[in-house]
Design a protein around this motif. Sequence first.
Motif, short mmCIF file in Angstrom:
data_model
loop_
_atom_site.label_atom_id
_atom_site.label_comp_id
_atom_site.label_asym_id
_atom_site.label_seq_id
_atom_site.Cartn_x
_atom_site.Cartn_y
_atom_site.Cartn_z
N ASP A 272 -5.55 6.46 1.15
CA ASP A 272 -5.18 7.72 1.79
C ASP A 272 -5.59 7.72 3.25
O ASP A 272 -6.67 8.19 3.60
CB ASP A 272 -5.82 8.88 1.04
CG ASP A 272 -5.21 10.21 1.49
OD1 ASP A 272 -4.38 10.20 2.42
OD2 ASP A 272 -5.57 11.24 0.92
N ASP B 75 -3.14 2.36 -3.82
CA ASP B 75 -3.10 3.69 -3.21
C ASP B 75 -4.25 3.85 -2.24
O ASP B 75 -5.41 3.71 -2.64
CB ASP B 75 -3.26 4.77 -4.29
CG ASP B 75 -1.96 5.02 -5.02
OD1 ASP B 75 -1.05 5.58 -4.41
OD2 ASP B 75 -1.86 4.62 -6.21
N SER C 176 8.53 6.37 1.38
CA SER C 176 8.06 5.56 0.25
C SER C 176 9.14 4.60 -0.22
O SER C 176 8.88 3.72 -1.04
CB SER C 176 7.63 6.46 -0.90
OG SER C 176 8.73 7.19 -1.36
N PHE D 285 0.83 -1.21 0.00
CA PHE D 285 0.00 0.00 0.00
C PHE D 285 0.86 1.26 0.00
O PHE D 285 1.89 1.31 0.68
CB PHE D 285 -0.91 0.02 1.23
CG PHE D 285 -1.85 -1.14 1.26
CD1 PHE D 285 -3.07 -1.06 0.62
CD2 PHE D 285 -1.50 -2.33 1.89
CE1 PHE D 285 -3.93 -2.15 0.61
CE2 PHE D 285 -2.36 -3.42 1.89
CZ PHE D 285 -3.58 -3.33 1.24
N ARG D 286 0.40 2.23 -0.80
CA ARG D 286 0.96 3.58 -0.74
C ARG D 286 -0.05 4.37 0.07
O ARG D 286 -1.14 4.68 -0.42
CB ARG D 286 1.12 4.13 -2.16
CG ARG D 286 1.95 5.39 -2.27
CD ARG D 286 2.07 5.87 -3.72
NE ARG D 286 2.97 5.04 -4.51
CZ ARG D 286 2.60 4.20 -5.48
NH1 ARG D 286 1.32 4.09 -5.81
NH2 ARG D 286 3.48 3.49 -6.14
N TYR D 287 0.25 4.62 1.34
CA TYR D 287 -0.80 5.16 2.22
C TYR D 287 -0.38 6.46 2.89
O TYR D 287 -0.79 6.75 4.00
CB TYR D 287 -1.24 4.11 3.26
CG TYR D 287 -0.18 3.65 4.23
CD1 TYR D 287 -0.04 4.27 5.47
CD2 TYR D 287 0.67 2.59 3.93
CE1 TYR D 287 0.92 3.84 6.38
CE2 TYR D 287 1.62 2.16 4.83
CZ TYR D 287 1.75 2.79 6.05
OH TYR D 287 2.70 2.36 6.94
#
Lengths: 234, 234
Positions: free
Chosen positions: B65, B63, B41, B34-36
Amino acid sequence: MTKKAVILSSGGIDSTTAMAIAGDRGFNIYSLSFRYGQRHSVELECAKKVARYLGAIDHKIVDIDLRRFGGSALTDDIAVPKHESVTQIDQTRIPVTYVPARNTIFLSYAMAWAEVLKAEAIFIGVTAVDYSGYPDCRPQFIEAFQTMANLATKTGVTKQTILTIETPLIQMSKSEIIRIGHGLGVDYSLTISCYDPDSQGRSCGRCDSCLHRKKGFSQAGIPDPTPYIKEPQI
Amino acid sequence: MTKKAVILSSGGIDSTTAMAIAGDRGFNIYSLSFRYGQRHSVELECAKKVARYLGAIDHKIVDIDLRRFGGSALTDDIAVPKHESVTQIDQTRIPVTYVPARNTIFLSYAMAWAEVLKAEAIFIGVTAVDYSGYPDCRPQFIEAFQTMANLATKTGVTKQTILTIETPLIQMSKSEIIRIGHGLGVDYSLTISCYDPDSQGRSCGRCDSCLHRKKGFSQAGIPDPTPYIKEPQI
């Protein structure tokens, strides 16, 4: 201190009625919607109007990408089924409009916000009509989610706030929901149910959701304010 | 038919070891990251290398948020705590690096993918070290999630596939994890643990996570391949 509730809002009849019920029970309303690759983004415009109309303290729209995993007519290129009559809908199978894990993901985000807000409740407008087809609308699922949620969170562990998942509509038919909401002053012209509306926001009148909506208003004896491309035959 | 598992991968020691264990148990690996809104990163670059190294069939980065709701030093502007020694870490309180509902949201996405894949298992690298502080790492939470997951999904309801949440590391110390992974051929130089690495991907050497990592390698008697800005004092 004022009670707070996070309300999952799709801009449809059910979630809007659940929000009105939360307000009527004295909760401050925090409305939560998702942009999840649904074909019909017009519902988010409805959700915004509903939140404003019902006096929500805040309304967040969270972007999530359920298309990454595939598996539903609402987010993939599978055709949305059209029926000429509500009696043609097969209640025994799981609908192709089912999105894998959708309610679980929605409730998980609601839980995150509830924890930060120290909210006592999450309202979700699942109904008996849904849970014949969607596994993640059944009461057993909701109970299991609530148990999990109170083990997952800081406030649950310290017993500062016990979170309940409220499903005020779970035993109601569509017509009962509309009657209750009407009694609470809900303006259903702000809402949309259609899986396949046109660019002007008019409902198709032929998908399962349009048919259930039309029938609900008819049985409630309340005029249906929905603009349809083709009047549903119920 | 080959067994499939979704592995939650952060590019750290624990999830990488969990992935190696899944492979060793004969599962085809589907890695999920996950890019949270995390500050660092660089961990996603590590997760990509790890998935390739361990022969994953697919690796998805979703992705999400989590900053929308606030509440954690990992995603907000709260300072990440620095310690000069691992003995200064307070094990009794919930860390400020806790992200509300993070594991619940991660597992919910994994469940969505598992359902589409008809996977039998989700592997998550939670450990005993974690669950002293993070409520959503405790065995009770994992069990409650598994119960909920099998009520939430189509395949769970029809009993086609029972989904299990596998936590192979839950009783292990950091040094045991490193020893097991080392035995399975894991290259830990591909992984990162630091909460606050620099732009070249070097670890700070002072956050809790660096201290635990360094101590784990030391106790396992295996050389720590990590480039540190400041060598951790353990």
